[in-house]
Design an enzyme around this catalytic site. Sequence first.
Site, mmCIF file in Angstrom:
data_model
loop_
_atom_site.group_PDB
_atom_site.id
_atom_site.type_symbol
_atom_site.label_atom_id
_atom_site.label_comp_id
_atom_site.label_asym_id
_atom_site.label_seq_id
_atom_site.Cartn_x
_atom_site.Cartn_y
_atom_site.Cartn_z
ATOM 1 N N ARG A 270 0.838 -1.188 0.000
ATOM 2 C CA ARG A 270 0.000 0.000 0.000
ATOM 3 C C ARG A 270 0.873 1.237 0.000
ATOM 4 N NH1 ARG A 270 -4.573 0.965 4.457
ATOM 5 N NH2 ARG A 270 -2.751 1.467 5.680
ATOM 6 N N THR B 171 -1.321 7.500 -1.039
ATOM 7 C CA THR B 171 -2.606 7.313 -1.739
ATOM 8 C C THR B 171 -3.417 6.149 -1.179
ATOM 9 O OG1 THR B 171 -1.586 5.771 -3.291
ATOM 10 C CG2 THR B 171 -1.543 8.116 -3.888
ATOM 11 N N ASP C 80 0.603 -1.875 12.393
ATOM 12 C CA ASP C 80 1.049 -2.366 11.080
ATOM 13 C C ASP C 80 1.468 -3.827 11.224
ATOM 14 O OD1 ASP C 80 2.812 -3.052 8.865
ATOM 15 O OD2 ASP C 80 2.666 -0.928 8.334
ATOM 16 N N ASP D 14 5.011 -4.852 9.926
ATOM 17 C CA ASP D 14 6.092 -4.314 10.768
ATOM 18 C C ASP D 14 6.177 -5.063 12.093
ATOM 19 O OD1 ASP D 14 6.429 -2.539 8.753
ATOM 20 O OD2 ASP D 14 6.039 -0.728 9.943
HETATM 21 C C1 PRP Z 1 -1.031 -4.288 4.834
HETATM 22 C C2 PRP Z 1 -1.821 -5.543 5.139
HETATM 23 C C3 PRP Z 1 -2.716 -5.665 3.936
HETATM 24 C C4 PRP Z 1 -2.988 -4.236 3.561
HETATM 25 C C5 PRP Z 1 -4.364 -3.874 3.994
HETATM 26 O O1 PRP Z 1 -0.020 -4.561 3.947
HETATM 27 O O2 PRP Z 1 -1.031 -6.657 5.360
HETATM 28 O O3 PRP Z 1 -2.115 -6.364 2.859
HETATM 29 O O4 PRP Z 1 -2.022 -3.440 4.257
HETATM 30 O O5 PRP Z 1 -4.669 -2.582 3.633
HETATM 31 P P1 PRP Z 1 -5.780 -2.210 2.561
HETATM 32 O O6 PRP Z 1 -6.973 -3.030 2.875
HETATM 33 O O7 PRP Z 1 -6.014 -0.738 2.814
HETATM 34 O O8 PRP Z 1 -5.246 -2.442 1.197
HETATM 35 P P2 PRP Z 1 1.046 -3.493 3.454
HETATM 36 O O9 PRP Z 1 0.647 -2.949 2.120
HETATM 37 O O10 PRP Z 1 1.302 -2.486 4.525
HETATM 38 O O11 PRP Z 1 2.313 -4.383 3.190
HETATM 39 P P3 PRP Z 1 3.138 -5.324 4.199
HETATM 40 O O12 PRP Z 1 2.302 -6.535 4.465
HETATM 41 O O13 PRP Z 1 4.367 -5.616 3.413
HETATM 42 O O14 PRP Z 1 3.434 -4.534 5.452
HETATM 43 N N1 URA Z 2 -2.310 -2.536 7.247
HETATM 44 C C1 URA Z 2 -1.944 -2.891 8.492
HETATM 45 O O1 URA Z 2 -0.968 -3.634 8.678
HETATM 46 N N2 URA Z 2 -2.652 -2.408 9.521
HETATM 47 C C2 URA Z 2 -3.698 -1.600 9.354
HETATM 48 O O2 URA Z 2 -4.315 -1.197 10.347
HETATM 49 C C3 URA Z 2 -4.067 -1.239 8.059
HETATM 50 C C4 URA Z 2 -3.366 -1.733 7.018
#
Ligand code: PRP
Ligand code: URA
Length: 207
Positions: free
Chosen positions: A103, A107, A199, A202
Amino acid sequence: MEHVTVITHPLVQHNLTRLRDRRTGPQEFRRVLGEVAALMLYEATRSFAVEPVSVKTPLAPARGFHLSREVVLVPVLRAGLGMLDSILQLIPHARVGFIGLKRKETTLRAMFYHKSLPPDLRRFEVILIDPMLATGGSAVAAMDLLAELGAERVRLVNLVAAPEGIRKVHSRYPSLPIFTAAVDQRLNQKGYILPGLGDAGDRLFGV
Ligand code: PRP
Ligand code: URA
């Protein structure tokens, strides 16, 4: 909410609360996320189709069942990886596909950076795995890809879901079954789920 199953099992809720707790560090977070994923899988696969089969025990014939369709697990990278191993232990014959989505902070749009999936998903039961359903952008992008590849039977497993994300996913895929441990209150201005757990990626990887 139609097509949303909130898994209220006490062990799921106990573990979810440990994951929400800011004091839970990456090592424990990884372990507990795996445990809760396995528990959630029981519920998420309850309606898998089965076919009757006969086997012989050492003593007598017995009737039983086997799964009608092969299974593909699709974790959304990175955070979905935290749920994969324990689910694979329960369905060791499953194939595994990967979808990498990130994400953008500004945006909140999800951008693909990796795709590796079986080319024709029509004959599979597909389980799409991601701990967080926030805006729903990542889940819709992942679903669009699975649909392009012919997937007809998909279920989405999210540890925590925001109402906004559920609405977005169901506005495009109205009958997609969603399994979650919690439907939280809402998103904050940065697109994080409240109260959520922060997150997930993270916290899982300590980065
Ligand atoms: C996080 C999470 C989802 C997404 C959800 O991933 O694991 O995949 O955000 O958000 P959304 O419903 O608004 O799309 P992120 O893109 O942060 O990547 P990561 O898993 O590598 O931290
Ligand atoms: N992705 C995450 O990991 N946590 C949130 O709360 C939203 C998106």
